[in-house]
Design a protein around this motif. Sequence first.
Motif, mmCIF file in Angstrom:
data_model
loop_
_atom_site.group_PDB
_atom_site.id
_atom_site.type_symbol
_atom_site.label_atom_id
_atom_site.label_comp_id
_atom_site.label_asym_id
_atom_site.label_seq_id
_atom_site.Cartn_x
_atom_site.Cartn_y
_atom_site.Cartn_z
ATOM 1 N N THR A 204 17.497 -14.065 0.770
ATOM 2 C CA THR A 204 17.238 -13.711 -0.629
ATOM 3 C C THR A 204 16.577 -14.870 -1.358
ATOM 4 O O THR A 204 15.561 -14.690 -2.047
ATOM 5 C CB THR A 204 18.544 -13.309 -1.336
ATOM 6 N N THR B 240 13.002 -15.474 -0.078
ATOM 7 C CA THR B 240 12.109 -14.415 -0.553
ATOM 8 C C THR B 240 11.727 -14.642 -2.012
ATOM 9 O O THR B 240 10.552 -14.544 -2.373
ATOM 10 C CB THR B 240 12.767 -13.035 -0.384
ATOM 11 N N LEU B 241 12.697 -14.967 -2.841
ATOM 12 C CA LEU B 241 12.415 -15.228 -4.262
ATOM 13 C C LEU B 241 11.498 -16.436 -4.425
ATOM 14 O O LEU B 241 10.562 -16.410 -5.237
ATOM 15 C CB LEU B 241 13.711 -15.419 -5.031
ATOM 16 N N ILE C 160 7.941 -15.315 -3.488
ATOM 17 C CA ILE C 160 7.319 -14.492 -4.539
ATOM 18 C C ILE C 160 6.845 -15.372 -5.691
ATOM 19 O O ILE C 160 5.697 -15.288 -6.128
ATOM 20 C CB ILE C 160 8.289 -13.412 -5.046
ATOM 21 N N GLU D 261 14.884 -7.424 0.322
ATOM 22 C CA GLU D 261 14.126 -8.666 0.499
ATOM 23 C C GLU D 261 12.878 -8.465 1.347
ATOM 24 O O GLU D 261 11.898 -9.196 1.187
ATOM 25 C CB GLU D 261 15.019 -9.737 1.160
ATOM 26 N N GLY E 134 9.918 -7.978 -0.903
ATOM 27 C CA GLY E 134 9.469 -9.223 -1.525
ATOM 28 C C GLY E 134 8.737 -10.123 -0.548
ATOM 29 O O GLY E 134 7.709 -10.711 -0.878
ATOM 30 N N PHE F 80 5.348 -8.566 0.053
ATOM 31 C CA PHE F 80 4.498 -8.821 -1.107
ATOM 32 C C PHE F 80 3.934 -10.234 -1.052
ATOM 33 O O PHE F 80 2.730 -10.450 -1.209
ATOM 34 C CB PHE F 80 5.290 -8.625 -2.406
#
Length: 103
Positions: A5, A8-9, A12, A78, A81, A84
């Motif tokens: 998590t 992934t954040l 992004i 996730e 993300g 992306f």
Amino acid sequence: MPEYTVLTLIGIVAVVVWELAWARTGIFSSARYWLTMAIVFFFQIWVDGWLTKLSAPIVMYEPTEFSGIRFPWDIPIEDFGFGFAMITFTIICWIKFGHREAR
């Protein structure tokens, strides 16, 4: 917070900041970019959904390493993300460094 998590954040945010502050390719205002992302996510749902379905998983995630939110079907959120960030970064690099129009 779980590792997948968090990473992934970070991915992004890093890609969005890189685009807006440095690369400035304008992809976020491009209909072609958003159509591309819609196509990517459409196929990601089918493939990732099949790979991660809880009834017969091919790919399994350590429950302590992601948020536990799965949508749609059994896809860890996730994954979207990560997809992306990966696709967006690739498109930005292609525009910024690799794609040269014929002059």
